[in-house]
Structure formats: C-alpha cells, structure tokens
Design a protein around this motif. Structure first.
Motif, PDB file in Angstrom:
ATOM      1  N   ASP A   1       0.840  -1.206   0.000  1.00  0.00           N
ATOM      2  CA  ASP A   1       0.000   0.000   0.000  1.00  0.00           C
ATOM      3  C   ASP A   1       0.872   1.252   0.000  1.00  0.00           C
ATOM      4  O   ASP A   1       0.549   2.244  -0.667  1.00  0.00           O
TER       5      ASP A   1
ATOM      6  N   MET B   1       0.965   4.320  -2.804  1.00  0.00           N
ATOM      7  CA  MET B   1       0.823   5.744  -2.494  1.00  0.00           C
ATOM      8  C   MET B   1       2.080   6.527  -2.832  1.00  0.00           C
ATOM      9  O   MET B   1       2.013   7.705  -3.192  1.00  0.00           O
TER      10      MET B   1
ATOM     11  N   LEU C   1      -2.127  12.367   3.436  1.00  0.00           N
ATOM     12  CA  LEU C   1      -3.499  12.012   3.086  1.00  0.00           C
ATOM     13  C   LEU C   1      -4.411  13.078   3.682  1.00  0.00           C
ATOM     14  O   LEU C   1      -4.428  13.267   4.904  1.00  0.00           O
ATOM     15  N   ASP C   2      -5.145  13.763   2.833  1.00  0.00           N
ATOM     16  CA  ASP C   2      -6.096  14.784   3.270  1.00  0.00           C
ATOM     17  C   ASP C   2      -7.433  14.456   2.615  1.00  0.00           C
ATOM     18  O   ASP C   2      -7.675  14.810   1.461  1.00  0.00           O
ATOM     19  N   GLY C   3      -8.289  13.732   3.345  1.00  0.00           N
ATOM     20  CA  GLY C   3      -9.496  13.210   2.726  1.00  0.00           C
ATOM     21  C   GLY C   3      -9.122  12.191   1.666  1.00  0.00           C
ATOM     22  O   GLY C   3      -8.359  11.264   1.922  1.00  0.00           O
ATOM     23  N   ASP C   4      -9.638  12.391   0.451  1.00  0.00           N
ATOM     24  CA  ASP C   4      -9.309  11.455  -0.629  1.00  0.00           C
ATOM     25  C   ASP C   4      -8.095  11.894  -1.432  1.00  0.00           C
ATOM     26  O   ASP C   4      -7.761  11.269  -2.445  1.00  0.00           O
ATOM     27  N   LEU C   5      -7.419  12.942  -0.995  1.00  0.00           N
ATOM     28  CA  LEU C   5      -6.217  13.420  -1.677  1.00  0.00           C
ATOM     29  C   LEU C   5      -4.984  12.739  -1.107  1.00  0.00           C
ATOM     30  O   LEU C   5      -4.783  12.713   0.113  1.00  0.00           O
ATOM     31  N   GLN C   6      -4.132  12.209  -1.971  1.00  0.00           N
ATOM     32  CA  GLN C   6      -2.862  11.607  -1.589  1.00  0.00           C
ATOM     33  C   GLN C   6      -1.743  12.382  -2.273  1.00  0.00           C
ATOM     34  O   GLN C   6      -1.767  12.538  -3.494  1.00  0.00           O
TER      35      GLN C   6
END
Length: 244
Positions: A39, A43, A53-58
């Motif tokens: 994983d 990423m 990771l900020d919400g669905d933002l990587q």
C-alpha cells in the motif's frame, strides 16, 4: 489529515513543522521507507516519505505537500508575499532538499546510522570522510553568506528556514556540529531549531531514533505522539529505490 513517515526524516520534519505553523492537526504512521508495504508503494511509487493524506487526496514529496498546505489552508504563510522573496525562498528550499539532503543524509546520517541500523552492516566510511572534509564545509560556506544575522530569512519563520534547519537535526544525531568557522550559520540554525514548530517535535524524534522498528509505535505512544490506528509498515525491510 494523516502523515506517513518517520519523525526522524528531515522531509517529514519539514511537513510536520509547517502543519504546526498552520495550526493543523494530524495523525501519523511513523514508518521509515524501507519498511513500507505494498500500500505504501502504491501511495509513494518512489518509496519515499512523507506521504500526506487529506481526505481522498494523496500527495508525495515534501515540497509538493508544503505548497499544497500553503495554498489550501489559511493562517501562517509559509512563503513570503513578495515575488522576488518567494523565488529566493523556493530556491533555498530546493537547495536544502537536494544538496543538503545528499550531504547530510546520504553522506552522514545514512552511512553512520540508518544503513547499519536497517541492514546490519557498516556504511560507506569513504563517503563519510569526503562529506566531512569537502562537502559539508562547502554547504556551510554557502549558507554563511545567505543566512541573516538575526531572526529568520524573511521576517517570521517560514518554509525556507524550516527546510534548511531540518537537516542539521539529523546531522546532530550522528555527532556533527557547526563549528566556529561558520558563526552566522550556527546561530541561525540554533534559532530555527529552537522555534516551537520544530522544538516540539524533539521528544518524538528522540523516542523514535532510540527505539527498534518493532518497538517504535509503543515508544512513540509513551511520549504522546498522535499515532494513526493503522499502519503500512512491514516487520522486515525491503531494498529498493531508497536503499544504497
């Protein structure tokens, strides 16, 4: 927000200090890149830290992450407003991340600490000797002409200050100190590292560097680190892009 990456990394340190300046809370999965699972590879395809990771933002890469934080969140500005000053700040961050990373991480910290700790074999002593004799003095000679006599580079502390100062914490872990040939740089770095955005991380850094990989999360929990519930760490290291 969640940060994936070791407290000991200067690139993670930069992001965490910028989050502190912005007054943003986060949790952390304090892995070193050698111990990342599949994983983590997904990423961070270069298997480098930090990952944000900020919400669905990587996001990968500390400079990309810090630019995002400055653009997306109000509060303490990480870069000066004047275009000329912003350009200089960006250059100094780039100099830190590239040249200072090569000198103080790959030339000192990795062969003297990380390589033996991870791979259980000695690091490259010839690289260390060259770093101490040639490369580190050249970096310090340059910084001596760039840093301010008092205060920070652009008034209040910002991204460029943090980026420059962060590498000297790792250098200190392996016994390197700025001597009296570079008094301005020594005083400046001391001011940067004493700022709460960086100084408040020291207990986590000290706990992580003193712990084994297996005992890392317990050691960090004991000193109050904001640990994530889940981890992308593996019990054994993997060689890859970040392995020399």
């Amino acid at each position: 927000m969640k940060v994936i990456g070791s407290y000991v990394s200067p690139y993670v340190r930069k992001v965490l200090a910028c989050l502190a300046l912005k007054g943003l809370t986060y949790e952390i999965d304090p892995i070193t890149p050698f111990f990342g699972d599949d994983d983590f590879s997904r990423m961070s395809p270069l298997r480098r830290i930090p990952v944000l990771l900020d919400g669905d933002l990587q996001l990968c890469d500390s400079s990309v992450i810090c630019a995002y934080l400055d653009e997306a969140y109000p509060g303490h500005p990480l870069l000066p407003a004047d275009p000329r000053a912003r350009a200089r700040a960006r250059w100094l961050e780039e100099f830190a991340d590239t040249r200072m990373g090569d000198v103080f991480i790959w030339g000192l910290f990795y062969p003297l600490f990380a390589h033996p700790a991870v791979w259980n074999e000695p690091g490259d002593q010839a690289r260390v000797d060259k770093t101490l004799a040639e490369d580190a003095p050249a970096v310090l000679n340059y910084l001596e002409g760039e840093v301010p006599v008092e205060g920070f580079l652009f008034g209040t502390i910002g991204l460029a200050d943090i980026a420059l100062g962060a590498f000297f914490r790792n250098a200190g872990f392996v016994g390197f100190a700025i001597d009296d040939r570079w008094p301005l740089t020594a005083a400046y770095v001391a001011r940067v590292l004493a700022h709460p955005a960086l100084a408040d991380l020291r207990r986590f850094e000290d706990a992580q560097i003193a712990a084994t990989p297996a005992g890392r999360r317990a050691a960090l929990a004991a000193v109050g680190a904001p640990l994530s519930a889940e981890t992308v760490a593996t019990p054994t290291p993997r060689k890859g892009i970040m392995s020399l």
